[in-house]
Structure formats: structure tokens, C-alpha cells
Design an enzyme around this catalytic site. Structure first.
Site, mmCIF file in Angstrom:
data_model
loop_
_atom_site.group_PDB
_atom_site.id
_atom_site.type_symbol
_atom_site.label_atom_id
_atom_site.label_comp_id
_atom_site.label_asym_id
_atom_site.label_seq_id
_atom_site.Cartn_x
_atom_site.Cartn_y
_atom_site.Cartn_z
ATOM 1 N N LYS A 1 8.435 -5.925 0.533
ATOM 2 C CA LYS A 1 7.890 -4.744 1.228
ATOM 3 C C LYS A 1 6.953 -4.050 0.247
ATOM 4 O O LYS A 1 7.397 -3.471 -0.748
ATOM 5 C CB LYS A 1 9.016 -3.805 1.667
ATOM 6 C CG LYS A 1 8.558 -2.598 2.481
ATOM 7 C CD LYS A 1 9.759 -1.717 2.837
ATOM 8 C CE LYS A 1 9.346 -0.512 3.675
ATOM 9 N NZ LYS A 1 9.016 -0.879 5.057
ATOM 10 N N ASP B 1 7.114 5.893 9.054
ATOM 11 C CA ASP B 1 8.366 6.335 8.435
ATOM 12 C C ASP B 1 9.248 7.063 9.444
ATOM 13 O O ASP B 1 10.430 7.305 9.174
ATOM 14 C CB ASP B 1 8.070 7.272 7.259
ATOM 15 C CG ASP B 1 7.737 6.514 5.987
ATOM 16 O OD1 ASP B 1 7.914 5.279 5.959
ATOM 17 O OD2 ASP B 1 7.296 7.155 5.015
ATOM 18 N N ASP C 1 4.500 -1.228 -0.738
ATOM 19 C CA ASP C 1 4.252 0.157 -0.332
ATOM 20 C C ASP C 1 3.039 0.732 -1.063
ATOM 21 O O ASP C 1 2.560 0.190 -2.068
ATOM 22 C CB ASP C 1 5.498 1.002 -0.608
ATOM 23 C CG ASP C 1 5.704 2.097 0.426
ATOM 24 O OD1 ASP C 1 4.716 2.496 1.088
ATOM 25 O OD2 ASP C 1 6.845 2.562 0.583
ATOM 26 N N CYS D 1 3.097 -1.611 3.881
ATOM 27 C CA CYS D 1 3.629 -0.273 4.143
ATOM 28 C C CYS D 1 2.794 0.713 3.351
ATOM 29 O O CYS D 1 2.340 0.415 2.248
ATOM 30 C CB CYS D 1 5.099 -0.204 3.727
ATOM 31 S SG CYS D 1 5.839 1.448 3.852
#
Length: 702
Positions: free
Chosen positions: A455, A525, A457, A503
């Protein structure tokens, strides 16, 4: 397919249902002819034979008619290309040649590409047009190749799209902010310009880089002409929709928000813009969405024919207070629920006990993971799940070993305060030493343990985008994105079994550029299941469910609003995309865990329809009943949500779409048998009651 006129100056690109035509005049003016329903080459040549626009008063005969308006000459529209040398500014191009590149047998997905080459004082300008097999999407981009004196590219948009003359247009776009992304809005287009974009260094939560226009606001979900454009770029960007004085409409878009400079090209250097794709559909907003979705599943998203697994993410259960044994306990509960991918979020690395430290030090915290991540990853695999981690490679904390060793590696302006947002700074990814450091760190990490998923970010915007000592510091706005793409491409090539999720504090980096390098995106989110319906509705206008990650989290929703909702409503909301679970499973009762296991099992059954099927938005989320339908290989599933029921009124029936009118379908939930166009009625009335209720209806062809 590309067809060429007899004189070699008219070109026609055609897909299954649409055509795109352009014409080069004897004065080397490249004019737009047609974009819309499929036409023949003879039709395009007839359009080319009509008298061209004439000069009237203070208006240019080129404005609103050119394929790619450059700065210079008798033009007053927003230029798509603006360059300057030490001697002059603007472009006066001459046509050189055209090329048609058909896909070869080894890679038929490349489709057919038309290239038109122009030149101006040593600057080569190539306009690219490409249509992929079985798609009506037209991909456009530009290559600038400098063989003359040094020049600065102030602006280089990817394309200008020209719409046909109509009495009026309605503009669709998404707007939003953190935790409220992708809010769909439709407004009448008025004279002047409507500009959307991002000057934040990433795509942004405020707008998806997409617009759609329909004629006079007449399009519905399933009927009417819709023109759409989407930009494949993950940095700052701009799309301008202009209704000109003569009512003609053009859409111009590309990388960068301001016209203050993108790159300097020395002799022998080149610059390639991102793709700005366009689509015409006569199937309304729904038909346009399905065409965009099919294009992305086929040509953009990696391995889109493979369904994404159900994941569990431990962030909301632990935040920064994590330990190896605690993660094992959560993994055991997740596996028992039927989860297929277990993800350790923030807090596993460096001295990351809060958001004030550790970013940049991508090695496991020795106190929390004494033997590294491999023992936990092995245990997760033994439970029958894949193993994933969270990273934020483009950021650094001042309290980190990386920053103490290389404080000059960040973006900053000399003599100015270094702005920290979320207690972090932005690494200057345009630097080659930063790129190599991140490659070594991430390649080493993925080689050290059996990691299946990352993931990725990006939790803050650019603010101090400076590069002390660099001759042309503003190039970092573009070079950062190119370096990000190159790093992702390199990691994917070295670790082909690892999936990546994009993300950015939720939906802050969602576009066709990053989606070509990641397997799914984090939509928002905001995991409140009611708020998510509107967010997912806007997202679905352009992007498919196959890429849309959605989590079931705890109730009350303590992350945002404290709303209480049933596990049923939370699951059905998240089952409209790539299902995930993000609650604290140690606090869930045995009854909740058992119910969750049933929902996960149901999702796995309908997953091929959701992730690979055609989407029909039956009812928009506007306060009462909302519903979506997915159709795939003769089967269908409907996800329905009742936000509120007033005065005891029964739920109104919903007519389903996309089914064979000659076939018979059985609803597995109600046992009802329907023929042809199904009106879902009884199931809605008996299955949905009160506030925040939801249901799933499977239809099987019999």
C-alpha cells in the site's frame, strides 16, 4: 482503424461506434473535422471540402477549429503549446510528414497510431493519436524533440478536444476534499472558461482529472450523447473547458497547473506529454462509464483479468501501537473470516511510534519485529493468506536517520522555513541519488520477506518545491512524477508477484497514469458506509469497481462522524468494489465475526460480476433508495441501499438493465422468476426496511 484521404491530408480514425477526423489545409493549419458517431472516409472528405472559417472583426478564423492551438500567430484561445528561446516566444510550425503505425501480431493491444510531425526552427512536434482494438477511446499525446537552440517549454498540453456545434452543453465533473472525494456535480456550461486541476504536486482530492459534457443537459443514465476526457497524470495538472465567443467548445488539458515552465530542452533532448484520452458515447452517462471501465480493465490496469483478494488492514485496530504477536492474533481472526490478504499498515519500520518519526527508514523496527517481517509473513501465509505492508516512500520525517544523513534531499526553498505537514517533508524524487536510495530500500525490503502487496501512500502536498543549486528547479514538478513511475515500473519488473495500491490520504492520487502501475486505489479515508455511497458513485463515472478499494470498519465510525450502522449495511456498501475489512476484530463479537464470514463468502461468489462485470447505476444515492447492478456472462447481481424510509412508504421497484430480453432469470434471494426486462419489486419491499438497510440480489439465467 485509420483511413487516409486521397490527397494525404485528411485522416479518419474509427472505433466500434465512433470516428475522429482531422484535416491539414494548404497553409499547414491542422483543423478538427469530426468527433462523434462513426462516419465513412467519404463523409470526412466532404467535411474537409466545406469552406473554412473566415476572419470576422476581432475574431480569429482558427480559434475553436484547430486540433492543437499553439502560441503565436492569429490565435486568441488558450494555447496548448507555449515555448520560448532567448530570441523569441511562440511557435510557427510547418507540416513535415505523417505515419500510421499498425499493431503487430505480437502485441495487438497497441492498436493503431497516427503520428503527425511538424517542425519549427529545430523543434520537432509530433501529435499522436491512438485507438485500441474494440475501444472507442482516443488516446492523444505530444512529443517535443529539440534539435535547435536551447528552449524552455512553458506549457505543453497533451491535447485540445473540439466538440461539435450545439445550442448548449452541460458539464459534469467531480469535486471534493479529504474524506469527501469524487462528489459528482453537473452544471450548464456558460461562456468563458471552467478550469479544474491541482497545483499540489499530486492529482489531489479536489477533482478527478476528468470531465464529461452532454448536449443541452439531455443525456440520462442510459440515453444521449456524452463526450468525456481523462488525463493520465499523477502530478499537478489542469483541464480547461472553454465556451468561445462563437459558442464553440474546446477542452484543453495536460501536466502542470500554471504556465510558468515545465522543462528546458537542450539540443538532442525530448519531452513526452502524458496521455489525455477522449471518449464519445451515445449510451448516456452509464454507457460512457462502461466504455471507460472496459478500456481500463483491458488496457490500463495491470492484470485486470485477475480478481483482487479480500483484504484485512490492521490500521484502525492498532494505529501506531503494534507488535508482532498482536498482528498474529488479528491475522488468525481475519483468516477465520475468509480474508485472503493481511496487511500491516503504518508503524512497522524505523522508530515509527507516532507520525513524528521514522519515515524514510524502511527497515523493520527491531523492538517490534526482532527477526524482521519474514516470521510474520510466513505465519500469515501458513494461515492461507497473502501478506502486505504499508509504505510512504516519497516522504521523510525530520526525526529519521535518512534526514539526519541527507537534509538536502528534501524539497525546500533556500532561506525559507521548511513547512511540515503531518510532521513530514517531501523528498525531492527528481534527484537521481534519492531515486537510487528508494530503489535500494524498497527492493531490499521486498527481497527480505515474502511480501505480496504494498500500500503506497502519499500523505501531504508540495509546498516548498525548491531545489537549491539546480539550474532549472521547477523541473522537479514533472520529474518527480516521472521518477515515481520509473520506480514503480522497476519494482514491478523485479517483483512481478507483488501487487501495489495507490493511496494518498485516501483518494488524493487517482488517475489513469498511476492506475497503469497499480492494481487498485484507495478511494477515500472515509469508510463511513453512507458517505461512501456518494464517493463511490462519483468514482464510478470514470473508474471501474475492479480498482475501487472499500473497507468495512467499526461502528460507531470513530474515524469521522460517530455514525452507527449495521454490519449488513457496511458490508453491502463495501461489496460494490474491492472488499476489505479494517475494523478492530478483537472487539467484534462471535456473532459479528460469524456474520462477517457469511458476507465475505457471498462477496467471493459475486466477485467476478463486481470486478469484471458491466456496471449499471440503477438509482443514484440521493437520500432514499440507491442501487447498482453488475452484469457478467449472463448473470447479474444488484446491491441496494435504503438510506431512509419515510412515512412507512414501501420501497419503489427498480427496473434492471443489461439483461437479455428473451431470457428468463431467477432471483436467488426471493425465488422469483422473471422474463426479459426485470422489475425488481418484491425483494426490495421485503428485504429493505427502515433506515440504513441494505440487500444483495443475485439473478441467475435459467
Amino acid at each position: 482503424m485509420v483511413e487516409i484521404g486521397k490527397d494525404g491530408r485528411t485522416w479518419l480514425l474509427s472505433g466500434p461506434t465512433s470516428s475522429y477526423a482531422l484535416r491539414l489545409t494548404d497553409q499547414d493549419e491542422l483543423l478538427h473535422l469530426h468527433w462523434g458517431p462513426r462516419i465513412a472516409l467519404a463523409d470526412a472528405e466532404a467535411l474537409a471540402a466545406r469552406p473554412g472559417p473566415e476572419y470576422r472583426g476581432f475574431e480569429s478564423p482558427l480559434d475553436g477549429h484547430e486540433e492543437y492551438p499553439v502560441e503565436g500567430g492569429p490565435r486568441f484561445v488558450r494555447p496548448a503549446l507555449s515555448v520560448r528561446t532567448d530570441e523569441r516566444r511562440g511557435t510557427e510550425w510547418r507540416f513535415e510528414a505523417y505515419e500510421v503505425d499498425e499493431s503487430d501480431e505480437s502485441n495487438e493491444s497497441d492498436g493503431v497510431e497516427l503520428r503527425l510531425r511538424f517542425s519549427d526552427s529545430g523543434l520537432g512536434i509530433t501529435l499522436h493519436y491512438r485507438m485500441r482494438p474494440a475501444s472507442d477511446v482516443v488516446e492523444r499525446w505530444v512529443t517535443l524533440a529539440n534539435e535547435g537552440p536551447t528552449l524552455e517549454v512553458l506549457r505543453a498540453d497533451s491535447a485540445t478536444w473540439t466538440l461539435p456545434e450545439r445550442e448548449g452543453w452541460r458539464l459534469s465533473q467531480t469535486h471534493g476534499r479529504w474524506a469527501a472525494e469524487s462528489q459528482l456535480v453537473r452544471t450548464d456550461l456558460t461562456y468563458g472558461e471552467q478550469v479544474i486541476g491541482s497545483r499540489r504536486g499530486h492529482t489531489g482530492h479536489q477533482h478527478l482529472p476528468w470531465v464529461a459534457l452532454d448536449v443541452e443537459g439531455a443525456a440520462t443514465e442510459e440515453h444521449g450523447e456524452v463526450y468525456g476526457c481523462a488525463l493520465a497524470w499523477s502530478g499537478s495538472w489542469r483541464i480547461a473547458v472553454a465556451q468561445l465567443p462563437d459558442a464553440r467548445v474546446q477542452i484543453t488539458g495536460g501536466a502542470g497547473y500554471d504556465d510558468s515552465g515545465l522543462v528546458v530542452l537542450e539540443p538532442g533532448e525530448s519531452f513526452v506529454t502524458p496521455v489525455f484520452a477522449g471518449l464519445w458515447s451515445d449510451g448516456g452517462f452509464g454507457g460512457a462509464s462502461r466504455a471507460w471501465h472496459a478500456y481500463q480493465r483491458t488496457y490500463v490496469i495491470p492484470d485486470a483479468d485477475q480478481d483482487r483478494p479480500v483484504l484485512y488492514n490492521s490500521w484502525e485496530a492498532t494505529e501506531f501501537d503494534i507488535s508482532e504477536e498482536q498482528q498474529r492474533a488479528l491475522a488468525r481472526r481475519a483468516a477465520a473470516m475468509g480474508v485472503e490478504l493481511f496487511v500491516v499498515d503504518d508503524g512497522w519500520f524505523g522508530k515509527r511510534t507516532s507520525d513524528r518519526a521514522g519515515l524514510g527508514d524502511w527497515t523493520p523496527n527491531p523492538d517490534r519485529f526482532p527477526a524482521g517481517l519474514k516470521p510474520l509473513a510466513d505465519d500469515v501465509h501458513a494461515l492461507g493468506m497473502q501478506f502486505g505492508i504499508w509504505v510512504e516512500p516519497e516522504m521523510v520525517n525530520a526525526d529519521s536517520e535518512l534526514y539526519r544523513a541527507h537534509p538536502d534531499w528534501i524539497q525546500y526553498q533556500p532561506g525559507r522555513k521548511k513547512t511540515e505537514l503531518r510532521n513530514q517533508l517531501v523528498l525531492n524524487l527528481a534527484r537521481e541519488d534519492v531515486q537510487e536510495y528508494l530503489w535500494e530500500q524498497l527492493h531490499g525490503l521486498l527481497s527480505s520477506a515474502p511480501i505480496d502487496y504494498v500500500k503506497w501512500d502519499f500523505n501531504r502536498c508540495f509546498t516548498d518545491a525548491g531545489w537549491p543549486g539546480e539550474a532549472y528547479p521547477q523541473r522537479l514538478w514533472v520529474d518527480h512524477v516521472h521518477a515515481l513511475y520509473a520506480l514503480l515500473d522497476r519494482l514491478r519488473a523485479a517483483h512481478p508477484g507483488v501487487a501495489f495500491e495507490s493511496c494518498s490520504g485516501g483518494g488524493g492520487r487517482i488517475d489513469l497514469g498511476v492506475m497503469a502501475r497499480t492494481d487498485q486505489v484507495w478511494t477515500s479515508d472515509n469508510t463511513d458506509p453512507l458517505d461512501r455511497l456518494a464517493i463511490q458513485h462519483g468514482f464510478s463515472q470514470i473508474h471501474p469497481a475492479r480498482a475501487m478499494a472499500a473497507w468495512v470498519t467499526d461502528s460507531p465510525n470513530n474515524q469521522l462522524n460517530g455514525r452507527v450502522s449495521s454490519l449488513r449495511f457496511r458490508f453491502v456498501s463495501s461489496m460494490a468494489g474491492v472488499l476489505g475489512v479494517g475494523g478492530d476484530l478483537t472487539e467484534w463479537s462471535d456473532e459479528e465475526l460469524a456474520e462477517a464470514r457469511d458476507w465475505v463468502a457471498l462477496y467471493k461468489e459475486i466477485r467476478p460480476l463486481v470486478q469484471r462485470g458491466d456496471l449499471y447505476r440503477l438509482r443514484a444515492p440521493q437520500g432514499g433508495l440507491s442501487a447498482v447492478q453488475y452484469v457478467h456472462e449472463g448473470q447479474a447481481v444488484v446491491l441496494a441501499w435504503l438510506q431512509a424510509q419515510h412515512y412507512g412508504e414501501p420501497v419503489a421497484p427498480v427496473r434492471l438493465r443489461g439483461l437479455d430480453p428473451a431470457a428468463t432469470y431467477e432471483c436467488l434471494e426471493t425465488g422469483e422468476v422473471h422474463r426479459g426486462a426485470v422489475l425488481l419489486h418484491h425483494g426490495l419491499r421485503t428485504g429493505l426496511r427502515g433506515d440504513l438497510d441494505a440487500a444483495v440480489f443475485r439473478l441467475r439465467r435459467i
